[in-house]
Design an enzyme around this catalytic site. Structure first.
Site, PDB file in Angstrom:
ATOM      1  NE  ARG A 188      53.147 -15.704 -30.861  1.00  0.00           N
ATOM      2  CZ  ARG A 188      53.615 -16.945 -30.809  1.00  0.00           C
ATOM      3  NH1 ARG A 188      52.791 -17.953 -30.559  1.00  0.00           N
ATOM      4  NH2 ARG A 188      54.899 -17.180 -31.009  1.00  0.00           N
ATOM      5  CG  HIS A 215      52.647 -16.294 -36.001  1.00  0.00           C
ATOM      6  ND1 HIS A 215      53.407 -17.137 -35.231  1.00  0.00           N
ATOM      7  CD2 HIS A 215      52.998 -15.034 -35.627  1.00  0.00           C
ATOM      8  CE1 HIS A 215      54.202 -16.433 -34.434  1.00  0.00           C
ATOM      9  NE2 HIS A 215      53.957 -15.149 -34.655  1.00  0.00           N
ATOM     10  CG  HIS A 273      54.294  -7.911 -29.084  1.00  0.00           C
ATOM     11  ND1 HIS A 273      55.640  -7.856 -29.359  1.00  0.00           N
ATOM     12  CD2 HIS A 273      53.800  -8.939 -29.828  1.00  0.00           C
ATOM     13  CE1 HIS A 273      55.958  -8.800 -30.235  1.00  0.00           C
ATOM     14  NE2 HIS A 273      54.861  -9.460 -30.530  1.00  0.00           N
ATOM     15  CG  ASN A 300      53.516 -20.890 -35.263  1.00  0.00           C
ATOM     16  OD1 ASN A 300      53.380 -19.728 -34.897  1.00  0.00           O
ATOM     17  ND2 ASN A 300      53.493 -21.236 -36.543  1.00  0.00           N
TER      18      ASN A 300
END
Length: 327
Positions: A65, A69, A203, A104
């Site tokens: 992740r 990001h 995911h 975040n």
């Protein structure tokens, strides 16, 4: 001579798709970038990630992740920002940290792990390997450690000397986005709807806070009633920080069960279930749900493509000695 089996052909096409994606990478990136300067780099990162995932399987999802990001914040007015480790910075008086951007804040983890891996790399190869490359390698090794696909990790990125909190708020996909918004956000990065649907499969090893899925289980009609009932038992309409696996079938195995969940209308996030809700990605979701090799190949190719989003070239930026701080 017997004709090649369909599985052999698929494996060949999978390999070719990853190679084709690698060709798209900016010319200064290379899997051999540190071959002479830090020849043991891959072993250092692989060993550290294997140890971290043994201690806590969620570490693989945390790092994946962070990489996603980080790459997705691509400030167009600043030359070659993207996969530049800007998300790892604590921030200064001159710029606000991406760590505390809405996507975040209170939900991004793994910063200390990347700092620890970077420290191991620094001990052997001082001031040589960028935090951006440490993060790229760690994301790959985390996925592989949970049974996911491998790909050729291109290296040679430089680290940003600033973070872009406002851009993170604007550009990172949100769990309440609909399909058209998701497609638009990914296309803005040069990523196709197919790339988007494949990358969403990350995911399969993630957990989500109730605040990110409460609206889906209380307001959306496109959800299996028994699944909704089970999630409502841990999540009130007001949200909260209770956690649930995004893939409830195999939450710590990197596989295609995430897509089987979508077909069964058991997507935890609104944005997940939007991939199969009578729209353009329905057929691809169904394909991935039935064919794990197709998903693995497309995910690997999309990771190479995403990892090449405007990496800082040459001497632009710096090689941080500690990932959370500027030199």
């Amino acid at each position: 001579m017997a004709s090649p089996s369909s599985s052999m052909i698929h494996r060949l096409l999978l390999a070719l798709s990853v190679v084709s994606a690698a060709v798209l990478v900016s010319g200064h990136l290379s899997p051999e970038f540190y071959a002479a300067k830090c020849p043991n780099l891959r072993n250092i990162v692989r060993s550290a990630m294997a140890e971290a995932v043994r201690q806590n399987p969620r570490n693989a999802a945390f790092v994946l992740r962070l990489f996603f990001h980080d790459c997705f914040v691509n400030v167009l007015r600043i030359a070659a920002s993207g996969c530049d480790a800007s998300i790892l910075l604590d921030g200064t008086a001159a710029f606000a940290s991406e760590k505390f951007a809405n996507p975040n804040n209170n939900s991004a983890h793994g910063f200390e792990l990347i700092d620890a891996i970077k420290a191991r790399v620094e001990a052997e190869c001082p001031a040589t390997v960028s935090c951006a490359d440490v993060l790229a390698l760690s994301a790959h090794d985390g996925v592989a450690s949970l049974g996911g696909p491998t790909w050729t990790v291109q290296l040679g990125r430089r680290d940003s000397v600033a973070a872009y909190q406002a851009a993170a708020n604007r550009e990172i996909p949100a769990p309440f986005n609909d399909l058209s918004k998701l497609i638009s956000l990914f296309r803005d990065k040069g990523l196709s709807p197919r790339d988007m649907t494949a990358l969403s499969g990350g995911h399969t090893i993630g957990l989500a806070q109730c605040s990110n899925f409460a609206a889906h289980i209380y307001n959306d009609c496109n959800a299996d009633p028994s699944f909704v009932a089970s999630r409502r038992r841990i999540c009130s309409p007001d949200g909260g920080r209770n956690l649930a696996p995004i893939d409830s079938e195999t939450p710590f195995r990197f596989d295609n069960a995430y897509y089987r969940g979508l077909v069964a209308r058991r997507g935890l996030l609104h944005s997940d279930q939007e991939l199969l809700n009578g729209g353009s990605q329905d057929a691809l979701v169904r394909q991935y749900s039935a064919d794990g090799e197709a998903f693995a190949g497309d995910f690997a190719a999309a990771m190479v493509k995403m990892g090449a989003l405007s990496p800082r070239p040459g001497t632009t930026g710096e090689v941080r000695l500690k990932c959370s701080k500027l030199n």
